[in-house]
Design a protein around this motif. Structure first.
Motif, mmCIF file in Angstrom:
data_model
loop_
_atom_site.group_PDB
_atom_site.id
_atom_site.type_symbol
_atom_site.label_atom_id
_atom_site.label_comp_id
_atom_site.label_asym_id
_atom_site.label_seq_id
_atom_site.Cartn_x
_atom_site.Cartn_y
_atom_site.Cartn_z
ATOM 1 N N ARG A 77 -5.135 -9.516 -37.853
ATOM 2 C CA ARG A 77 -4.445 -8.329 -38.376
ATOM 3 C C ARG A 77 -4.774 -7.092 -37.545
ATOM 4 O O ARG A 77 -5.930 -6.875 -37.162
ATOM 5 C CB ARG A 77 -4.853 -8.089 -39.830
ATOM 6 C CG ARG A 77 -4.184 -6.879 -40.496
ATOM 7 C CD ARG A 77 -4.609 -6.773 -41.950
ATOM 8 N NE ARG A 77 -6.036 -6.495 -42.064
ATOM 9 C CZ ARG A 77 -6.558 -5.258 -42.072
ATOM 10 N NH1 ARG A 77 -5.766 -4.195 -41.970
ATOM 11 N NH2 ARG A 77 -7.859 -5.100 -42.202
ATOM 12 N N VAL A 78 -3.765 -6.280 -37.279
ATOM 13 C CA VAL A 78 -3.944 -5.007 -36.570
ATOM 14 C C VAL A 78 -4.449 -3.964 -37.561
ATOM 15 O O VAL A 78 -3.856 -3.762 -38.622
ATOM 16 C CB VAL A 78 -2.622 -4.533 -35.931
ATOM 17 C CG1 VAL A 78 -2.783 -3.128 -35.349
ATOM 18 C CG2 VAL A 78 -2.174 -5.501 -34.851
ATOM 19 N N MET A 88 -7.664 -5.038 -33.450
ATOM 20 C CA MET A 88 -7.538 -6.119 -34.429
ATOM 21 C C MET A 88 -8.879 -6.443 -35.075
ATOM 22 O O MET A 88 -9.944 -6.353 -34.435
ATOM 23 C CB MET A 88 -6.982 -7.378 -33.762
ATOM 24 C CG MET A 88 -5.723 -7.160 -32.956
ATOM 25 S SD MET A 88 -4.859 -8.695 -32.541
ATOM 26 C CE MET A 88 -3.855 -8.923 -34.017
ATOM 27 N N TRP A 90 -11.433 -8.917 -36.044
ATOM 28 C CA TRP A 90 -11.842 -10.287 -35.696
ATOM 29 C C TRP A 90 -13.206 -10.631 -36.277
ATOM 30 O O TRP A 90 -13.852 -11.579 -35.857
ATOM 31 C CB TRP A 90 -11.803 -10.500 -34.184
ATOM 32 C CG TRP A 90 -12.776 -9.678 -33.371
ATOM 33 C CD1 TRP A 90 -12.902 -8.325 -33.343
ATOM 34 C CD2 TRP A 90 -13.761 -10.176 -32.462
ATOM 35 N NE1 TRP A 90 -13.899 -7.946 -32.477
ATOM 36 C CE2 TRP A 90 -14.438 -9.058 -31.915
ATOM 37 C CE3 TRP A 90 -14.130 -11.453 -32.038
ATOM 38 C CZ2 TRP A 90 -15.470 -9.179 -30.979
ATOM 39 C CZ3 TRP A 90 -15.155 -11.583 -31.100
ATOM 40 C CH2 TRP A 90 -15.813 -10.446 -30.575
ATOM 41 N N GLU A 95 -13.947 -3.584 -33.174
ATOM 42 C CA GLU A 95 -12.684 -4.319 -33.230
ATOM 43 C C GLU A 95 -12.238 -4.767 -31.842
ATOM 44 O O GLU A 95 -12.709 -4.263 -30.821
ATOM 45 C CB GLU A 95 -11.625 -3.450 -33.908
ATOM 46 C CG GLU A 95 -11.959 -3.220 -35.390
ATOM 47 C CD GLU A 95 -11.064 -2.200 -36.031
ATOM 48 O OE1 GLU A 95 -10.731 -1.202 -35.369
ATOM 49 O OE2 GLU A 95 -10.686 -2.402 -37.198
ATOM 50 N N TRP A 112 0.281 -8.941 -38.776
ATOM 51 C CA TRP A 112 -0.524 -10.036 -38.246
ATOM 52 C C TRP A 112 0.151 -10.620 -37.012
ATOM 53 O O TRP A 112 1.378 -10.767 -36.983
ATOM 54 C CB TRP A 112 -0.706 -11.123 -39.298
ATOM 55 C CG TRP A 112 -1.540 -10.700 -40.462
ATOM 56 C CD1 TRP A 112 -1.195 -9.815 -41.449
ATOM 57 C CD2 TRP A 112 -2.866 -11.142 -40.785
ATOM 58 N NE1 TRP A 112 -2.211 -9.676 -42.362
ATOM 59 C CE2 TRP A 112 -3.251 -10.484 -41.985
ATOM 60 C CE3 TRP A 112 -3.756 -12.036 -40.186
ATOM 61 C CZ2 TRP A 112 -4.493 -10.684 -42.580
ATOM 62 C CZ3 TRP A 112 -4.989 -12.251 -40.791
ATOM 63 C CH2 TRP A 112 -5.345 -11.577 -41.965
#
Length: 277
Positions: A77-78, A88, A90, A95, A112
């Motif tokens: 997801r951004v 994103m 992770w 990020e 996403w």
């Protein structure tokens, strides 16, 4: 050398006020901050940690499980977008950046996307790419027909769903062979059904070969029967929609499965339904 974007097995060198320093056989060390340190440890003990770079661009160790590994694909997801690219989630504190030139289309916050995590050879920094195709290779295949493979659903097409096969190749599941809902980003097992002359992969969600296929689906039908006290008001005369709603498979597959169970004298079939003998 301690590798960024991967798990490393490192030795505990010393304990400090900020955490444990871990080292490799080449003499390089890295900090495992206090919040990630095990409650019990011994100096010179080996532990496995994930390595990435923190906000100050230093290598740092963690026991957090990342949502993506180096040269692998994941559906992420951004969380933010800036002039340098999209960021994103992770699983790490810092990020993961998808630079503008690695975006297939302009990324948007809270959407996403499937990405591949890469390592910049010059800066030793991790970044992600949304240009999926360039990271897939079907010229040199590592699979053969019948192989069990791991799939990541990539895209809906006119023919079915494009999938990433074993984090390496591109494959296709045909629409008429899909008997359960699929979504972009789903991870699931599959099988190489056919390798075409152009090295394109046809993928099946069922084991290849009648014997293996029927064995698996028959067991599934029998398990559902057991869960329903040995009887289901469904037979080979039922509608495809009713069969799918109760068993999650096509009528054709269902008929073969109960036919196999009937031959083995495990069930009886009547207009009222199927029943464990």
């Amino acid at each position: 050398m301690i590798a960024v974007g991967q798990y490393n097995e490192l030795r505990i060198l010393r304990e400090t006020s900020v955490g444990l320093y871990l080292g490799d056989d080449a003499g390089e060390d890295v900090l495992l901050p206090n919040k990630y340190c095990p409650k019990k440890f011994a100096l010179d003990e080996k532990i496995t940690v994930f390595i990435y770079r923190d906000h100050e661009d230093r290598k740092v160790a963690t026991n957090i499980t990342p949502k993506i590994l180096l040269n692998k694909f994941a559906f992420l997801r951004v969380t933010d977008v800036s002039y340098v690219g999209a960021f994103m989630d992770w699983g790490m504190e810092k990020e993961l950046l998808v630079p503008n030139n690695e975006q297939r289309q302009k990324m948007e916050v809270d959407r996403w996307y499937i990405v591949n995590m890469m390592l910049d050879a010059e800066t030793d920094r991790l970044y992600a790419s949304n240009k999926i195709e360039k990271h897939l290779d079907n010229e040199t295949l590592t699979v053969t027909e019948g192989d069990a493979v791991e799939l990541l659903v990539m895209q809906k097409t006119d023919l079915g769903y494009s999938v990433i096969v074993n984090n390496l190749h591109k494959g296709l599941i045909y629409e008429n062979e899909i008997f359960k809902p699929l979504n972009i980003g789903d991870k699931l097992p599959g099988y190489v059904k056919n390798i075409r002359e152009d090295n394109k992969l046809d993928i099946s969600l069922q084991p290849i070969g009648y014997e293996n296929f029927i064995d698996g689906t028959s067991q599934e039908v029998f398990a559902i029967l057991q869960h329903n006290h040995g009887f289901m008001p469904v037979s080979d005369k039922s509608s495809p929609e009713e069969i799918y709603s109760k068993f999650g498979m096509s009528k054709k597959v269902f008929k073969k499965a109960i036919g196999s169970l009937y031959k083995e004298k495990k069930i009886s079939i009547s207009p009222e339904g199927i029943k464990i003998v």
